[in-house]
Design a protein around this motif. Structure first.
Motif, short mmCIF file in Angstrom:
data_model
loop_
_atom_site.label_atom_id
_atom_site.label_comp_id
_atom_site.label_asym_id
_atom_site.label_seq_id
_atom_site.Cartn_x
_atom_site.Cartn_y
_atom_site.Cartn_z
N LEU A 37 -9.25 2.74 3.46
CA LEU A 37 -8.35 1.91 2.67
C LEU A 37 -9.07 1.52 1.38
O LEU A 37 -10.12 0.88 1.41
N GLU A 95 -12.24 -0.83 1.19
CA GLU A 95 -12.27 -2.10 1.92
C GLU A 95 -12.41 -1.91 3.43
O GLU A 95 -12.87 -2.80 4.13
N ASP A 140 -9.01 -0.32 -2.47
CA ASP A 140 -8.42 -1.26 -3.43
C ASP A 140 -8.23 -0.49 -4.73
O ASP A 140 -9.20 -0.05 -5.34
N MET A 179 0.83 -1.20 0.00
CA MET A 179 0.00 0.00 0.00
C MET A 179 0.86 1.25 0.00
O MET A 179 2.07 1.19 0.20
N TYR A 213 -3.15 -1.06 -2.62
CA TYR A 213 -4.11 -0.34 -1.79
C TYR A 213 -3.60 1.06 -1.46
O TYR A 213 -2.40 1.28 -1.37
#
Length: 200
Positions: A173, A182, A175, A74, A146
């Motif tokens: 968060l 998410e 995707d 991420m 992410y």
């Protein structure tokens, strides 16, 4: 003789007064101690929002599913400061990403340092100063899956007797492939300052 005694007395008095003046003294304090200097956003608030959000993310069932077989990659987008204060939101994102890295469940790409990395790769490939067999190659970096992003907002109220500030920190968060959020959570802080009657 009287003049000498008087001059000596004055000199001694001045020395004593000078020895009793206020001096600035620096001491180390506990970095986790609650800060109560004023009601502005401070170190205690930064630690609270970073800790609350990290803990919430790590115990989320959705994250348990995402991290079951791999360590997702991420990046953290800069936190938007929607308050009227100058707040170093980079310190908040640094604390959050550091805590998540320490958990061993995530990996990060640092988008803030991409330009510096590009310059270093360009130097290795094109300067003629680096052994071509040992130079890092373009096109081998890994992209994030992410994005972690959020907002810090506040509401401030005051009158002649009391001041009140309410902070709300929201984190999400996403995707990057699907665009789906998410996970999301928020934490709140309220601080007040008022006049208190003190009896002697």
């Amino acid at each position: 003789m009287k003049k000498l005694i008087m001059i000596t007395s004055v000199a001694l008095t001045l020395t004593l007064v000078a020895g009793c003046t206020n001096k600035s003294v620096v001491r180390y304090g506990d970095a986790t101690e609650v800060e109560t200097t004023d009601i502005s956003f401070g170190s205690t608030d930064l630690q609270k929002v970073a800790g609350d959000m990290t803990d919430s993310l790590l115990v989320s069932p959705v994250i348990g599913t995402l991290t079951a077989n791999t360590r997702p990659i991420m990046f953290v987008e800069s936190i938007k400061n929607k308050t009227s204060e100058h707040i170093d939101t980079e310190s908040i994102t640094d604390s959050i990403s550091t805590k998540l890295l320490r958990s061993g469940k995530f990996r990060f790409v640092d988008m803030g340092r991409v330009e510096a990395a590009r310059k270093q790769l360009d130097y290795q490939q094109n300067s003629g100063m680096v052994d071509a067999g040992k130079a890092m190659q373009f096109g081998k970096q890994v992209g994030a899956q992410y994005m972690l992003y959020g907002n810090l907002a506040s509401i401030v109220k005051s009158n002649k007797d009391q001041s009140d500030v309410y902070y709300k920190f929201t984190l999400r968060l996403m995707d990057l492939e699907s665009g789906l959020v998410e996970w999301a959570d928020e934490t709140e802080i309220r601080k007040t300052k008022g006049k208190e009657f003190v009896s002697w």
